[in-house]
Design a protein around this motif. Structure first.
Motif, PDB file in Angstrom:
ATOM      1  N   GLU A  40       6.457 -24.619   8.800  1.00  0.00           N
ATOM      2  CA  GLU A  40       7.587 -23.430   8.827  1.00  0.00           C
ATOM      3  C   GLU A  40       6.694 -22.438   9.539  1.00  0.00           C
ATOM      4  O   GLU A  40       7.166 -21.101   9.669  1.00  0.00           O
ATOM      5  CB  GLU A  40       7.677 -22.812   7.579  1.00  0.00           C
ATOM      6  N   ARG A  41       5.388 -22.645   9.947  1.00  0.00           N
ATOM      7  CA  ARG A  41       4.542 -21.409  10.398  1.00  0.00           C
ATOM      8  C   ARG A  41       5.030 -20.960  11.935  1.00  0.00           C
ATOM      9  O   ARG A  41       4.921 -19.663  11.960  1.00  0.00           O
ATOM     10  CB  ARG A  41       3.010 -22.008  10.568  1.00  0.00           C
ATOM     11  N   ARG A  43       7.891 -20.347  12.983  1.00  0.00           N
ATOM     12  CA  ARG A  43       9.069 -19.434  13.103  1.00  0.00           C
ATOM     13  C   ARG A  43       8.387 -18.254  12.417  1.00  0.00           C
ATOM     14  O   ARG A  43       8.912 -17.083  12.823  1.00  0.00           O
ATOM     15  CB  ARG A  43       9.880 -19.980  11.901  1.00  0.00           C
ATOM     16  N   TYR A  44       7.542 -18.196  11.285  1.00  0.00           N
ATOM     17  CA  TYR A  44       6.937 -16.923  10.856  1.00  0.00           C
ATOM     18  C   TYR A  44       5.979 -16.264  11.859  1.00  0.00           C
ATOM     19  O   TYR A  44       6.372 -14.965  11.863  1.00  0.00           O
ATOM     20  CB  TYR A  44       5.987 -17.543   9.598  1.00  0.00           C
ATOM     21  N   ASP A  50       7.822 -12.019   5.819  1.00  0.00           N
ATOM     22  CA  ASP A  50       7.066 -12.736   4.886  1.00  0.00           C
ATOM     23  C   ASP A  50       8.020 -13.693   3.791  1.00  0.00           C
ATOM     24  O   ASP A  50       7.718 -14.866   3.554  1.00  0.00           O
ATOM     25  CB  ASP A  50       6.207 -11.823   3.989  1.00  0.00           C
ATOM     26  N   TYR A  53       9.519 -16.689   5.206  1.00  0.00           N
ATOM     27  CA  TYR A  53       8.583 -17.864   5.629  1.00  0.00           C
ATOM     28  C   TYR A  53       8.376 -18.452   4.089  1.00  0.00           C
ATOM     29  O   TYR A  53       8.741 -19.614   3.780  1.00  0.00           O
ATOM     30  CB  TYR A  53       7.403 -17.075   5.816  1.00  0.00           C
ATOM     31  N   SER A 109       1.418 -13.527  12.056  1.00  0.00           N
ATOM     32  CA  SER A 109       2.307 -12.900  11.590  1.00  0.00           C
ATOM     33  C   SER A 109       2.339 -11.220  11.726  1.00  0.00           C
ATOM     34  O   SER A 109       0.829 -10.911  11.958  1.00  0.00           O
ATOM     35  CB  SER A 109       2.607 -13.089  10.103  1.00  0.00           C
TER      36      SER A 109
END
Length: 196
Positions: A40-41, A43-44, A50, A53, A109
């Motif tokens: 998922e990283r 997209r984050y 936050d 995620y 992020s």
């Protein structure tokens, strides 16, 4: 002006040590949790919040994540990436003192970017760019173009260090000088110097 541009994670900092604690927070073993952390990283780090995620990880693991839990997970996660490599910090301080213009370009992020900007050592960098603020990531050509615009530089005026070959290749594709980081010896070789 010849800019020297550094990645952050696994270059300036040690690899995160937060994953076991994060896994435990979800009630899981590391081996079960870690693939979802990375899956998922992107997209984050491309601008996701936050909460989005951690909720996406929670959905994949069937663990509910509310705002307060997400805030705690974010705190643990940011802390995991805060351990600097002492020899790299020494290198950066030496370059700064010598007048070399330094920039930071990180896939991270917006929350992590805010943490970096609050650190005294971040003043070594004239420009600090984070993918979460820009909506694009290395090795996308767009992020390197944004960097060059911020620096007011031509590609050939930049030397870029990153631990990922794909990011090095992306920088080289638009004409930047770039080297894959394997430690401070990478910089010493690139600068044409060696330590006694």
């Amino acid at each position: 002006m010849n800019w020297i541009v550094f990645d952050y994670g696994d270059v300036i900092s040690k690899h995160t040590d937060a994953l076991p604690t994060l896994a435990k927070s979800f009630g899981l073993e590391l081996a079960e949790f870690e693939p979802h952390y990375w899956a998922e990283r992107n997209r984050y780090d491309s601008g996701g919040s936050d909460l989005e995620y951690w909720q996406s990880i929670g959905r994949a693991l069937d663990v509910p994540v509310d705002k307060s839990f997400a805030e705690e997970l974010t705190r643990i996660d940011v802390t995991g990436w805060t351990r600097l490599e002492p020899d790299v910090l020494e290198l950066l301080e030496g370059l700064h003192e010598a007048g070399a213009p330094l920039a930071l370009l990180s896939n991270a992020s917006s929350t992590f970017g805010r943490w970096v900007r609050e650190q005294e050592w971040s003043n070594l960098f004239r420009v600090k760019l984070f993918s979460g603020d820009l909506g694009c990531m290395k090795p996308d050509e767009k992020i390197y173009r944004i960097l060059l615009a911020e620096l007011g530089a031509e590609p050939a005026d930049c030397l870029f260090f990153d631990d990922r070959q794909s990011n090095v290749d992306g920088a080289r594709a638009i004409g930047m000088k770039a080297e894959r980081w394997v430690g401070v010896t990478t910089a010493q070789s690139a600068f044409g110097s060696s330590e006694e």
